[in-house]
Design a protein around this motif. Structure first.
Motif, PDB file in Angstrom:
ATOM      1  N   GLY A 118       0.952  -1.074  -0.056  1.00 59.75           N
ATOM      2  CA  GLY A 118       0.150  -0.144   0.122  1.00 59.75           C
ATOM      3  C   GLY A 118       0.996   1.274  -0.063  1.00 59.75           C
ATOM      4  O   GLY A 118       0.637   2.203   0.733  1.00 59.75           O
ATOM      5  N   ARG A 119       1.773   1.440  -1.011  1.00 61.74           N
ATOM      6  CA  ARG A 119       2.477   2.591  -1.050  1.00 61.74           C
ATOM      7  C   ARG A 119       1.901   3.543  -1.660  1.00 61.74           C
ATOM      8  O   ARG A 119       2.760   5.033  -2.138  1.00 61.74           O
ATOM      9  N   THR A 120       0.741   3.494  -2.402  1.00 57.39           N
ATOM     10  CA  THR A 120       0.052   4.594  -3.106  1.00 57.39           C
ATOM     11  C   THR A 120      -1.177   5.122  -2.454  1.00 57.39           C
ATOM     12  O   THR A 120      -1.428   4.680  -1.103  1.00 57.39           O
ATOM     13  N   LYS A 121      -2.278   5.424  -3.001  1.00 62.51           N
ATOM     14  CA  LYS A 121      -3.429   6.077  -2.104  1.00 62.51           C
ATOM     15  C   LYS A 121      -4.079   4.964  -1.404  1.00 62.51           C
ATOM     16  O   LYS A 121      -4.531   5.365  -0.422  1.00 62.51           O
ATOM     17  N   LYS A 122      -4.343   3.720  -1.810  1.00 70.24           N
ATOM     18  CA  LYS A 122      -5.119   2.880  -1.212  1.00 70.24           C
ATOM     19  C   LYS A 122      -4.289   2.206  -0.114  1.00 70.24           C
ATOM     20  O   LYS A 122      -3.270   1.808  -0.348  1.00 70.24           O
ATOM     21  N   GLN A 123      -5.161   2.177   1.001  1.00 72.48           N
ATOM     22  CA  GLN A 123      -4.455   1.279   2.095  1.00 72.48           C
ATOM     23  C   GLN A 123      -3.981  -0.020   2.039  1.00 72.48           C
ATOM     24  O   GLN A 123      -4.835  -0.742   1.527  1.00 72.48           O
ATOM     25  N   GLY A 124      -2.709  -0.334   2.325  1.00 67.75           N
ATOM     26  CA  GLY A 124      -2.337  -1.903   2.252  1.00 67.75           C
ATOM     27  C   GLY A 124      -2.955  -2.776   3.248  1.00 67.75           C
ATOM     28  O   GLY A 124      -3.352  -2.402   4.153  1.00 67.75           O
ATOM     29  N   LYS A 125      -2.463  -4.090   2.912  1.00 72.77           N
ATOM     30  CA  LYS A 125      -3.028  -4.803   3.986  1.00 72.77           C
ATOM     31  C   LYS A 125      -1.805  -6.009   4.440  1.00 72.77           C
ATOM     32  O   LYS A 125      -1.199  -6.560   2.988  1.00 72.77           O
ATOM     33  N   VAL A 126      -1.563  -6.432   5.391  1.00 72.00           N
ATOM     34  CA  VAL A 126      -0.759  -7.410   5.857  1.00 72.00           C
ATOM     35  C   VAL A 126      -1.139  -8.478   6.607  1.00 72.00           C
ATOM     36  O   VAL A 126      -1.934  -8.243   7.683  1.00 72.00           O
TER      37      VAL A 126
END
Length: 817
Positions: A674-682
């Motif tokens: 998630g390094r752009t606008k959308k939140q990443g998930k781990v």
């Protein structure tokens, strides 16, 4: 009056050797020049002048030197000072530092093998008589020792001839004969200078009015060059114009086109206008200001910026201000994999001022970079390199950046000098009166502790670039999932659900598993026997791709067994899993997705990293499975989900740093999401979701981890409160190692009392048929480090004089982390 020089030889000798020289030679020679000298009965070595004086040696008669190899010094006085510090601090010899510091092509020895360079066409007229004799001899023999060259030419000193042949690229040294990374030339084409103007081009098209296909190729070349403003490859021109290589060849023969080659593995800057550096956001501007302020009082500053907070752009602004002063910059990275992305970014900003230096470059390329740095060339104002680049001959270093400073790859384990590049870089910066920036999202405990205690400056960036949210980290309890039968292979239902969702939305996925191969253990279900390596005390890892059992310590391989070697049944099963198994399971579970793997097996070639990283950036890969290579500061814009397949094998490791390293590794791999606008998930799969470290990772609590681990280190006497020196004893004979290590440990205990641990066998106690035993010395802060090392050296000298211990190798490893 007689004249003498002290010479450093690239072999592990405690002292420099003294040789006699003539008065004329003493006036010509300078410290840092190379000379060829006799050493031992027959050997000729390349040595480095360490001192020039008039004092004869007291113990032996000084021999004469053979030849002076340089016209000016190739090693600077600051470099020699730095070598002396490394040798003293890391308990090795200056000769061993010289061996590590100079490119192989600079150190010729009488036993070095030479062979013909088959890729280069040589005209007889280009060679002098003595060079031609060597060249002729290599037609009849594939390789020659330098001693053999000596007898062919019937003279003792042949190193100048060899040196000239290397410069003319007629011969290759032994190191290059086995070089896996062959230089690759790409053919480019351009319009001859007289046809580049509008009038010239018009005239050319008139001349080709009847040759329609040739005219088409000229027009295509002109449009590609105008559009891209970059050199045009012959291959691209043929494809774009829909013609054939024969037409391009005709245009070259007619003198309309000019072809040239570029060796693509050298870092070439081919752009024209440098990009303007990115504007910093408020948090980066504040961080830059704080770093510059801290430099007024501190020489070292720690930049603690969370993943994707834009630390690189802050470095770029610092580099700009140092270049404006006309000084050099060293940018240290832990892993070659990182240079691919970073070279492009830095070259876009600084053009051909960027030079790259690391071990996957051939000897010629390393010499080229070395000479650029030595000459303070405009092509080497910024050196981007792995740990060995601290040994380059810097002229005027203004700044050292140590990126991902927590990485253990900065520590050299074998051979000597066993230095830590981060710590050595701070000393190097001090010698040049330069500043050092250490950067990391998860700093090492030592560095953060130094910052807390005000030994270093501390600057923090707590926001991601563009205010992107940190990824949401979820722990998945796989013990419960197995119980409820919600696992498919090694994938939990949550993992499958999230991967499916990410792929459906057009995002990419990274899966992290810190073991390569298919399965670390092959076991018989009947008798329990597991095939082991004959040379090491480890089980063989199964690699399905090659149907092989392989040892990851010595490289021993067997074909995969069809039946058990002990009981003969064919009931064999695999236990545990590596990247290969995750890759094959991912292909089965997600048949439409493109799955790739990034580990030591898939990145062996010179361009191995580059191909995979580029494929992921260009979205040719949907799911990338990899080992810890993936965790190191890489910037992938379209990755939404990161999956850690099994967190437990990181945590349950017999090492006092296991918890700190697990935290760093998991947080770094999470940072790829998630390094752009959308939140990443781990998603982190574990059997123990309530483990303190995993809880700290899930809420990004670096400070909590730091305080807790620091308290443990204080309680159990580990760094940063105690320094460590590890002594390893090695021999093929088990009993010899046992008795020798007991003697060594007893002698150490007489001096250091309670702070000596061992001797103990390590987890893998036999590697390449050598038994290992470790002794650990803990040195409290109030104890003199210098005197401690002297005492260890005295014990080691006594040890070497004991007959029964002859052949037992002692390895001293200072700051063993």
């Amino acid at each position: 009056m007689n004249h003498y020089i002290d010479v450093i030889l690239a072999i592990p000798l405690e002292n420099m050797f003294t040789y006699s020289i003539t008065k004329a030679e003493s006036q010509f020679l300078k410290v840092g020049m190379r000379v060829s000298v006799p050493f031992g009965k027959t050997k000729i070595h390349t040595g480095l002048v360490g001192a020039i004086h008039t004092n004869p040696p007291l113990i032996y008669d000084a021999k004469e030197i053979h030849q002076i190899l340089d016209e000016k010094p190739i090693v600077t006085s600051k470099q020699l000072e730095f070598w002396q510090w490394i040798a003293k601090y890391y308990m090795c010899t200056v000769g061993e530092v010289m061996r590590a510091a100079l490119p192989n092509a600079f150190i010729l020895e009488s036993e070095t093998l030479i062979s013909r360079n088959l890729k280069k066409e040589i005209k007889d007229t280009d060679l002098k008589d003595d060079e031609y004799l060597v060249f002729e001899a290599l037609h009849h023999q594939s390789s020659l020792k330098i001693q053999e060259v000596s007898s062919i030419l019937d003279k003792k000193n042949v190193l100048p001839v060899i040196k000239r042949l290397i410069e003319k690229e007629v011969i290759l040294l032994q190191e290059e004969i086995y070089d896996k990374y062959k230089p690759k030339y790409v053919r480019y084409v351009k319009l001859k200078a007289e046809y580049t103007s509008e009038v010239g081009l018009h005239q050319l098209l008139n001349d080709l009015s009847r040759a329609e296909k040739q005219k088409q190729v000229v027009m295509t070349l002109f449009s590609i060059a105008a559009k891209t403003k970059k050199p045009v490859k012959v291959k691209d021109l043929v494809e774009e114009s829909g013609s054939s290589p024969a037409i391009v060849k005709t245009l070259i023969n007619k003198g309309f086109f000019e072809d040239y080659h570029i060796q693509t593995d050298r870092v070439q800057y081919e752009g024209e206008d440098n990009e303007a550096t990115k504007a910093l956001n408020a948090y980066q501007i504040e961080a830059l200001k704080q770093i510059k302020t801290s430099f007024e009082t501190q020489n070292v500053t720690l930049l603690h910026g969370i993943t994707s907070s834009g630390k690189t752009e802050v470095y770029v602004k610092l580099i700009e201000s140092v270049l404006a002063e006309g000084r050099q910059v060293l940018y240290l990275l832990p892993e070659i994999a990182l240079t691919t992305q970073l070279v492009t970014r830095l070259q876009n900003y600084f053009g051909d001022q960027v030079a790259v230096f690391h071990s996957k470059y051939s000897a010629h390329e390393r010499v080229e970079v070395y000479n650029h740095v030595l000459g303070n060339s405009a092509k080497a104002k910024i050196i981007l390199g792995a740990r060995s680049s601290i040994f380059l001959p810097f002229h005027d270093l203004g700044l050292i950046i140590v990126d991902e400073e927590h990485e253990q790859s900065f520590k050299q384990f074998d051979p000597a000098p066993r230095y830590h590049a981060r710590d050595a870089a701070i000393v190097l910066a001090h010698l040049h009166q330069a500043k050092t920036v250490l950067g990391s999202a998860t700093p090492s405990l030592e560095s953060y502790n130094n910052a807390v205690e005000n030994k270093y400056g501390l600057v923090e960036i707590n926001r991601r670039y563009n205010n992107v949210q940190l990824p949401d980290i979820e722990l998945v309890d796989i013990a419960e999932k197995y119980k409820k039968k919600r696992m498919k292979g090694h994938f939990s239902d949550r993992m499958i659900e999230e991967i499916t969702e990410a792929l459906d939305e057009g995002y990419q996925v990274i899966l992290f598993q810190n073991r390569r191969g298919y399965s670390p253990i092959v076991e018989c279900n009947i008798c329990g026997h597991s095939p082991e390596c004959p040379n090491c005390d480890v089980s063989l890892t199964y690699h399905q791709f090659r149907k092989q059992l392989r040892c990851h310590y010595c490289g021993h391989t067997n074909a995969m067994l069809l039946k058990c070697m002990a009981c003969g049944t064919s009931n064999l099963d695999t236990k545990g899993f590596g990247t290969e198994q995750i890759e094959s399971e991912a292909k089965t579970l997600f048949p439409k997705a493109k799955v790739a793997r990034m580990d030591l097996d898939t990145t062996r070639g010179k361009y191995g990293y580059e191909k995979i990283i580029t494929a992921l950036e260009q979205q040719e890969i949907d799911i990338l499975v990899g080992t810890q290579m993936l965790t190191k500061g890489l910037d992938f814009r379209n990755v939404k989900l990161v999956g850690v397949m099994n967190a437990d094998n990181l945590l349950n490791f017999p090492d006092f740093r296991a918890h700190e390293r697990s935290f760093q590794l998991m947080l770094q791999v999470s940072g790829r999401a998630g390094r752009t606008k959308k939140q990443g998930k781990v998603l982190i799969q574990t059997y123990n979701p309530y483990h303190k470290i995993l809880q700290q990772v899930s809420i990004n609590d670096y400070l909590g981890m730091f305080k807790e681990q620091l308290q443990e280190r204080r309680d159990f006497k580990y760094p940063p409160f105690y320094r460590l020196i590890k002594i390893t004893l090695k021999h093929r004979d088990y009993n010899k190692v046992e008795t020798a290590s007991d003697w060594f440990a007893k002698s150490l205990r007489q001096v250091f009392k309670a702070n000596v641990l061992g001797p103990e066998f390590p987890g893998v106690s036999r590697v390449r048929n050598q038994y290992l035993k470790n002794i650990l010395i803990k040195i409290p802060q109030q104890q003199s480090l210098g005197k401690t090392k002297e005492a260890i050296k005295k014990i080691n000298t006594s040890f070497e004089a004991i007959g029964p211990f002859k052949g037992v190798r002692v390895i001293l490893n200072v700051d063993n982390y």
